[in-house]
Design a protein around this motif. Structure first.
Motif, PDB file in Angstrom:
ATOM      1  N   ASN A  49     -13.565 -10.762 -94.144  1.00  0.00           N
ATOM      2  CA  ASN A  49     -12.347 -11.583 -94.109  1.00  0.00           C
ATOM      3  C   ASN A  49     -11.335 -11.151 -95.156  1.00  0.00           C
ATOM      4  O   ASN A  49     -10.121 -11.213 -94.906  1.00  0.00           O
ATOM      5  CB  ASN A  49     -12.707 -13.058 -94.313  1.00  0.00           C
ATOM      6  CG  ASN A  49     -13.200 -13.722 -93.053  1.00  0.00           C
ATOM      7  OD1 ASN A  49     -12.420 -14.074 -92.168  1.00  0.00           O
ATOM      8  ND2 ASN A  49     -14.508 -13.873 -92.940  1.00  0.00           N
ATOM      9  N   MET A  50     -11.812 -10.707 -96.315  1.00  0.00           N
ATOM     10  CA  MET A  50     -10.875 -10.276 -97.343  1.00  0.00           C
ATOM     11  C   MET A  50     -10.263  -8.920 -97.004  1.00  0.00           C
ATOM     12  O   MET A  50      -9.073  -8.688 -97.220  1.00  0.00           O
ATOM     13  CB  MET A  50     -11.579 -10.210 -98.698  1.00  0.00           C
ATOM     14  CG  MET A  50     -12.027 -11.549 -99.237  1.00  0.00           C
ATOM     15  SD  MET A  50     -10.757 -12.829 -99.162  1.00  0.00           S
ATOM     16  CE  MET A  50      -9.514 -12.104-100.207  1.00  0.00           C
ATOM     17  N   ILE A  51     -11.063  -8.027 -96.449  1.00  0.00           N
ATOM     18  CA  ILE A  51     -10.546  -6.680 -96.160  1.00  0.00           C
ATOM     19  C   ILE A  51      -9.649  -6.687 -94.923  1.00  0.00           C
ATOM     20  O   ILE A  51      -8.745  -5.857 -94.801  1.00  0.00           O
ATOM     21  CB  ILE A  51     -11.709  -5.689 -95.985  1.00  0.00           C
ATOM     22  CG1 ILE A  51     -11.234  -4.257 -96.259  1.00  0.00           C
ATOM     23  CG2 ILE A  51     -12.327  -5.771 -94.612  1.00  0.00           C
ATOM     24  CD1 ILE A  51     -12.364  -3.258 -96.315  1.00  0.00           C
ATOM     25  N   ALA A  52      -9.857  -7.654 -94.011  1.00  0.00           N
ATOM     26  CA  ALA A  52      -9.062  -7.689 -92.776  1.00  0.00           C
ATOM     27  C   ALA A  52      -7.601  -8.015 -93.084  1.00  0.00           C
ATOM     28  O   ALA A  52      -6.689  -7.347 -92.584  1.00  0.00           O
ATOM     29  CB  ALA A  52      -9.651  -8.719 -91.815  1.00  0.00           C
ATOM     30  N   GLY A  53      -7.373  -9.026 -93.898  1.00  0.00           N
ATOM     31  CA  GLY A  53      -5.991  -9.378 -94.236  1.00  0.00           C
ATOM     32  C   GLY A  53      -5.296  -8.297 -95.039  1.00  0.00           C
ATOM     33  O   GLY A  53      -4.124  -7.986 -94.793  1.00  0.00           O
TER      34      GLY A  53
ATOM     35  N   LEU B 235      -4.333  -5.463 -92.720  1.00  0.00           N
ATOM     36  CA  LEU B 235      -3.153  -5.782 -91.910  1.00  0.00           C
ATOM     37  C   LEU B 235      -1.877  -5.677 -92.734  1.00  0.00           C
ATOM     38  O   LEU B 235      -0.855  -5.164 -92.257  1.00  0.00           O
ATOM     39  CB  LEU B 235      -3.301  -7.190 -91.331  1.00  0.00           C
ATOM     40  CG  LEU B 235      -2.270  -7.639 -90.299  1.00  0.00           C
ATOM     41  CD1 LEU B 235      -2.231  -6.663 -89.133  1.00  0.00           C
ATOM     42  CD2 LEU B 235      -2.583  -9.040 -89.801  1.00  0.00           C
ATOM     43  N   LEU B 236      -1.929  -6.144 -93.977  1.00  0.00           N
ATOM     44  CA  LEU B 236      -0.765  -6.008 -94.861  1.00  0.00           C
ATOM     45  C   LEU B 236      -0.447  -4.542 -95.129  1.00  0.00           C
ATOM     46  O   LEU B 236       0.736  -4.148 -95.170  1.00  0.00           O
ATOM     47  CB  LEU B 236      -1.035  -6.732 -96.184  1.00  0.00           C
ATOM     48  CG  LEU B 236      -1.020  -8.260 -96.151  1.00  0.00           C
ATOM     49  CD1 LEU B 236      -1.559  -8.827 -97.448  1.00  0.00           C
ATOM     50  CD2 LEU B 236       0.389  -8.773 -95.897  1.00  0.00           C
ATOM     51  N   THR B 237      -1.472  -3.716 -95.283  1.00  0.00           N
ATOM     52  CA  THR B 237      -1.264  -2.283 -95.511  1.00  0.00           C
ATOM     53  C   THR B 237      -0.657  -1.612 -94.290  1.00  0.00           C
ATOM     54  O   THR B 237       0.269  -0.788 -94.410  1.00  0.00           O
ATOM     55  CB  THR B 237      -2.595  -1.612 -95.861  1.00  0.00           C
ATOM     56  OG1 THR B 237      -3.168  -2.263 -97.001  1.00  0.00           O
ATOM     57  CG2 THR B 237      -2.399  -0.143 -96.175  1.00  0.00           C
ATOM     58  N   LEU B 238      -1.156  -1.944 -93.116  1.00  0.00           N
ATOM     59  CA  LEU B 238      -0.630  -1.351 -91.880  1.00  0.00           C
ATOM     60  C   LEU B 238       0.839  -1.710 -91.682  1.00  0.00           C
ATOM     61  O   LEU B 238       1.664  -0.853 -91.329  1.00  0.00           O
ATOM     62  CB  LEU B 238      -1.456  -1.822 -90.686  1.00  0.00           C
ATOM     63  CG  LEU B 238      -2.849  -1.208 -90.529  1.00  0.00           C
ATOM     64  CD1 LEU B 238      -3.610  -1.920 -89.415  1.00  0.00           C
ATOM     65  CD2 LEU B 238      -2.743   0.273 -90.215  1.00  0.00           C
TER      66      LEU B 238
END
Length: 225
Positions: free
Chosen positions: A165-169, A172-175
């Protein structure tokens, strides 16, 4: 240019060739100055209110048979996870809770201590958990295997849930951030608005995931006595 999309989460912070990645784990302590613990203030009142609410909720889940002071273990876990999740939202700060090495090293010893305590002190009670009440005789052997597997994978699910859950957000912000240089000028405002909304969502996720981790740990511990 990144060779791997997940390379943004690789530990790379150093000063004078000293690795400083995991120092972000302790940076949350800087947000709690000592004066807030010693003198009355709004932050002191809010902090006590948070601890009291968490204590009451964890005490209800643990039941009347729990040991005195056991809720403080889970309150400490909640606060540590919440601060680490929030620190990862700041630029150029290593997100320790997005790595399984951090989350699994907390979930596994805690689950293992619960299991050792339960099987040593309440063996019959632990055996009764392997067969739910009302299970037909023909399905009992299968239920024992299913319950055993579900019990064994608990530390893994705790660790993977928080890290994923922490790496997913952050991913997405990085993309979205990487699309900025190639985007038309009239769409930049929409990108910034989307990034702001995602940051608000990630702030909520940082608190929710810390709460979920501590609540599930409390529920797992309540089954061993």
């Amino acid at each position: 240019m990144m060779t791997n999309l997940f390379s943004t989460f690789d530990p790379s912070t150093n000063l004078l060739n000293l690795p400083l990645n995991w120092t972000s784990t302790f940076m949350g302590l800087l947000l709690i100055p000592m004066m807030f613990w010693l003198t009355s203030s709004r932050i002191h009142f809010m902090w006590n209110k948070l601890n009291t609410n968490l204590h009451n909720e964890f005490k209800t889940l643990l039941g009347t048979k729990s040991f005195n002071g056991m809720t403080f273990i889970f309150i400490s876990i909640f606060i540590m996870m919440m601060f680490n999740n929030f620190m990862g939202l700041f630029p150029y700060i290593f997100t320790s809770t997005s790595h399984l090495a951090f989350t699994f090293s907390i979930a596994l010893p805690m689950w293992l201590s619960f299991m050792l305590f339960g099987w040593i002190n309440n063996t019959n009670h632990m055996f009764s958990h392997l067969v739910p009440q009302g299970t037909p005789m023909a399905l009992m052997s299968f239920m024992v295997m299913i319950e055993t597997i579900s019990n064994v994978i608990r530390p893994g699910t705790l660790a993977v849930r928080l890290a994923a859950n922490m790496i997913a957000g952050h991913l997405l912000l990085t993309l979205l951030g990487n699309t900025g240089p190639s985007m038309m000028m009239n769409l930049i405002s929409f990108l910034i608005l989307g990034q702001m909304l995602l940051m608000i969502l990630e702030s909520a996720v940082a608190m929710i995931q810390a709460y979920v981790f501590s609540i599930l740990s409390t529920l797992y511990s309540s089954e061993v006595y």
